[in-house]
Design a protein around this motif. Structure first.
Motif, mmCIF file in Angstrom:
data_model
loop_
_atom_site.group_PDB
_atom_site.id
_atom_site.type_symbol
_atom_site.label_atom_id
_atom_site.label_comp_id
_atom_site.label_asym_id
_atom_site.label_seq_id
_atom_site.Cartn_x
_atom_site.Cartn_y
_atom_site.Cartn_z
ATOM 1 N N ILE A 19 49.068 47.402 39.319
ATOM 2 C CA ILE A 19 48.688 46.852 40.615
ATOM 3 C C ILE A 19 49.309 45.477 40.832
ATOM 4 O O ILE A 19 49.833 45.174 41.896
ATOM 5 C CB ILE A 19 47.156 46.778 40.736
ATOM 6 N N LEU A 20 49.287 44.644 39.801
ATOM 7 C CA LEU A 20 49.858 43.308 39.933
ATOM 8 C C LEU A 20 51.358 43.377 40.192
ATOM 9 O O LEU A 20 51.898 42.619 40.997
ATOM 10 C CB LEU A 20 49.577 42.488 38.677
ATOM 11 N N ASN A 21 52.045 44.277 39.518
ATOM 12 C CA ASN A 21 53.481 44.419 39.751
ATOM 13 C C ASN A 21 53.772 44.844 41.180
ATOM 14 O O ASN A 21 54.775 44.446 41.775
ATOM 15 C CB ASN A 21 54.083 45.430 38.764
ATOM 16 N N ALA A 22 52.883 45.669 41.744
ATOM 17 C CA ALA A 22 53.068 46.109 43.120
ATOM 18 C C ALA A 22 52.989 44.938 44.090
ATOM 19 O O ALA A 22 53.541 44.989 45.183
ATOM 20 C CB ALA A 22 52.018 47.160 43.483
ATOM 21 N N TYR A 23 52.303 43.877 43.682
ATOM 22 C CA TYR A 23 52.203 42.691 44.525
ATOM 23 C C TYR A 23 53.199 41.604 44.116
ATOM 24 O O TYR A 23 53.076 40.465 44.533
ATOM 25 C CB TYR A 23 50.773 42.132 44.478
ATOM 26 N N HIS A 24 54.150 41.966 43.262
ATOM 27 C CA HIS A 24 55.204 41.043 42.842
ATOM 28 C C HIS A 24 54.645 39.826 42.124
ATOM 29 O O HIS A 24 55.153 38.717 42.247
ATOM 30 C CB HIS A 24 56.048 40.596 44.050
ATOM 31 N N VAL A 25 53.591 40.022 41.361
ATOM 32 C CA VAL A 25 53.031 38.955 40.542
ATOM 33 C C VAL A 25 53.527 39.153 39.118
ATOM 34 O O VAL A 25 53.338 40.212 38.530
ATOM 35 C CB VAL A 25 51.490 38.988 40.572
ATOM 36 N N SER A 32 45.829 33.505 34.389
ATOM 37 C CA SER A 32 44.933 32.812 35.302
ATOM 38 C C SER A 32 43.851 33.773 35.776
ATOM 39 O O SER A 32 44.095 34.953 35.986
ATOM 40 C CB SER A 32 45.703 32.275 36.499
ATOM 41 N N LYS A 33 42.639 33.255 35.955
ATOM 42 C CA LYS A 33 41.546 34.101 36.417
ATOM 43 C C LYS A 33 41.620 34.349 37.920
ATOM 44 O O LYS A 33 41.087 35.323 38.403
ATOM 45 C CB LYS A 33 40.208 33.471 36.048
ATOM 46 N N VAL A 34 42.257 33.447 38.661
ATOM 47 C CA VAL A 34 42.414 33.633 40.099
ATOM 48 C C VAL A 34 43.878 33.390 40.454
ATOM 49 O O VAL A 34 44.428 32.334 40.143
ATOM 50 C CB VAL A 34 41.529 32.669 40.916
ATOM 51 N N ILE A 35 44.510 34.378 41.088
ATOM 52 C CA ILE A 35 45.916 34.287 41.474
ATOM 53 C C ILE A 35 46.011 34.365 42.988
ATOM 54 O O ILE A 35 45.434 35.263 43.607
ATOM 55 C CB ILE A 35 46.742 35.435 40.851
ATOM 56 N N PHE A 36 46.721 33.427 43.587
ATOM 57 C CA PHE A 36 46.973 33.443 45.021
ATOM 58 C C PHE A 36 48.448 33.767 45.217
ATOM 59 O O PHE A 36 49.324 32.963 44.900
ATOM 60 C CB PHE A 36 46.608 32.106 45.666
ATOM 61 N N ASN A 37 48.716 34.959 45.718
ATOM 62 C CA ASN A 37 50.075 35.484 45.819
ATOM 63 C C ASN A 37 50.519 35.454 47.272
ATOM 64 O O ASN A 37 50.026 36.231 48.096
ATOM 65 C CB ASN A 37 50.097 36.920 45.277
ATOM 66 N N PRO A 58 47.367 41.311 56.564
ATOM 67 C CA PRO A 58 47.493 39.865 56.395
ATOM 68 C C PRO A 58 46.829 39.340 55.132
ATOM 69 O O PRO A 58 47.202 38.289 54.626
ATOM 70 C CB PRO A 58 46.821 39.290 57.644
ATOM 71 N N LEU A 59 45.828 40.069 54.602
ATOM 72 C CA LEU A 59 45.131 39.589 53.411
ATOM 73 C C LEU A 59 44.505 40.763 52.665
ATOM 74 O O LEU A 59 43.933 41.668 53.268
ATOM 75 C CB LEU A 59 44.048 38.575 53.783
ATOM 76 N N LYS A 60 44.651 40.721 51.344
ATOM 77 C CA LYS A 60 44.046 41.731 50.480
ATOM 78 C C LYS A 60 43.637 41.053 49.179
ATOM 79 O O LYS A 60 44.314 40.139 48.717
ATOM 80 C CB LYS A 60 45.060 42.840 50.186
ATOM 81 N N TYR A 61 42.524 41.472 48.603
ATOM 82 C CA TYR A 61 42.153 40.907 47.311
ATOM 83 C C TYR A 61 41.560 41.973 46.407
ATOM 84 O O TYR A 61 40.979 42.958 46.861
ATOM 85 C CB TYR A 61 41.198 39.718 47.463
ATOM 86 N N ILE A 62 41.746 41.774 45.101
ATOM 87 C CA ILE A 62 41.286 42.708 44.082
ATOM 88 C C ILE A 62 40.513 41.936 43.023
ATOM 89 O O ILE A 62 40.956 40.885 42.565
ATOM 90 C CB ILE A 62 42.469 43.433 43.400
ATOM 91 N N GLN A 63 39.350 42.448 42.642
ATOM 92 C CA GLN A 63 38.576 41.872 41.551
ATOM 93 C C GLN A 63 38.594 42.855 40.389
ATOM 94 O O GLN A 63 38.111 43.984 40.505
ATOM 95 C CB GLN A 63 37.137 41.599 41.996
ATOM 96 N N PHE A 64 39.178 42.432 39.269
ATOM 97 C CA PHE A 64 39.354 43.321 38.129
ATOM 98 C C PHE A 64 38.169 43.273 37.173
ATOM 99 O O PHE A 64 37.298 42.403 37.259
ATOM 100 C CB PHE A 64 40.642 42.964 37.378
ATOM 101 N N ALA A 65 38.201 44.199 36.233
ATOM 102 C CA ALA A 65 37.083 44.385 35.317
ATOM 103 C C ALA A 65 36.768 43.144 34.497
ATOM 104 O O ALA A 65 35.616 42.887 34.174
ATOM 105 C CB ALA A 65 37.380 45.556 34.384
ATOM 106 N N ASP A 66 37.789 42.388 34.121
ATOM 107 C CA ASP A 66 37.558 41.227 33.265
ATOM 108 C C ASP A 66 37.320 39.956 34.068
ATOM 109 O O ASP A 66 37.365 38.852 33.532
ATOM 110 C CB ASP A 66 38.725 41.025 32.305
ATOM 111 N N GLY A 67 37.083 40.093 35.366
ATOM 112 C CA GLY A 67 36.772 38.941 36.197
ATOM 113 C C GLY A 67 37.961 38.329 36.897
ATOM 114 O O GLY A 67 37.808 37.415 37.701
ATOM 115 N N GLU A 68 39.164 38.804 36.618
ATOM 116 C CA GLU A 68 40.346 38.264 37.283
ATOM 117 C C GLU A 68 40.392 38.708 38.749
ATOM 118 O O GLU A 68 40.053 39.844 39.072
ATOM 119 C CB GLU A 68 41.610 38.735 36.571
ATOM 120 N N VAL A 69 40.801 37.803 39.613
ATOM 121 C CA VAL A 69 40.906 38.081 41.042
ATOM 122 C C VAL A 69 42.318 37.776 41.506
ATOM 123 O O VAL A 69 42.890 36.746 41.143
ATOM 124 C CB VAL A 69 39.906 37.212 41.850
#
Length: 266
Positions: A19-25, A32-37, A58-69
């Motif tokens: 999922i992160l790769n799909a957002y070019h992160v 980091s626990k919180v990423i602003f892409n 315009p905006l999307k966010y994901i909260q993962f199992a280990d608390g990362e957003v």
């Protein structure tokens, strides 16, 4: 289902990476626990266009199992995303947070000649992402004799109204009576030849539901995919209690919650 009821198993890391790769992160940012892409799509930095649904995001966010957003936002809204997180960090998927999100963004998108997508009206809805990565978690007892694998050249007729055009390189599992496929499970991303997280979808004809066919086909497909080195991904909205029950009964664990603000041209 609690919004913080996350597992912490092997499927989480692999699904998160996809999922992160799909957002070019980049992977080195995931510490980091919180990423602003900030979304940069060439010359048009004002909108993120999602062609599959013919809508802007315009905006999307994901909260993962280990608390990362992870927040992904077009450049004009990246500061809004930061402020939004600080306001609602402990209740990102709560009703108050959704009300604030939609009230603010509805006003902001007007200057781009966009309007909120009607599907956003049920503001408390979000996507729940489940994962299954180990054969030991597959409930093989769910698999019925009527479940069979097939490809696009099958002589059977699919009456489920899903996967009506079968991809020639994909394998499907379905429940077959006579020459009719009454329940089907397919893969929503390809090619299966590459090691990846495979997103599956399912549908059962309304006359054949509540008979365990979906559970049977999901178990059979999961076994096929995991045996070929894949992790299986299953998504549904958090209000679809039947689909969530199917996921949990099929051995899947909740990996992440995802919220998207969709817009369309005015």
């Amino acid at each position: 289902m609690s919004e913080n009821n996350f597992p912490n198993d092997g499927a989480v890391t692999k699904i998160k990476s996809e999922i992160l790769n799909a957002y070019h992160v980049l992977d080195d940012l995931t510490e980091s626990k919180v990423i602003f892409n900030e979304i940069d799509i060439g010359n048009d930095k004002e909108r993120m266009y999602y062609s599959l649904s013919d809508a802007y995001v315009p905006l999307k966010y994901i909260q993962f199992a280990d608390g990362e957003v992870v927040f992904s936002a077009i450049s004009d809204y990246i500061d809004f995303a930061r402020d939004y997180y600080h306001r609602f960090a402990d209740k990102l998927f709560g009703e108050e947070a959704f009300d604030y999100l939609f009230d603010c963004l509805t006003d902001k998108v007007e200057r781009f000649n966009l309007t909120p997508y009607l599907g956003n009206q049920a503001k408390e809805k979000y996507l729940s992402i489940f994962g299954l990565g180990e054969e030991v978690n597959i409930p093989f007892s769910n698999i019925q004799d009527s479940t069979i694998p097939f490809k696009s050249d099958t002589a059977n007729t699919n009456i489920t109204h899903s996967y009506e055009e079968l991809a020639p390189d994909n394998v499907y599992y379905g429940t077959v009576f006579g020459n009719q496929i009454v329940s089907i499970v397919g893969c929503n991303n390809a090619p299966l030849q590459s090691p990846t997280v495979v997103d599956i979808g399912l549908e059962t004809h309304e006359d054949y539901r509540q008979r365990g066919y979906a559970l049977s086909n999901v178990a059979a497909m999961s076994n096929y995919l995991i045996s070929n080195g894949h992790v299986v991904k299953y998504c549904c909205n958090n209000k679809n209690t039947n689909s969530i029950k199917t996921a949990m009964s099929s051995g899947f664990k909740l990996v992440a919650n995802e919220k998207t603000f969709w817009c369309v041209n005015s």
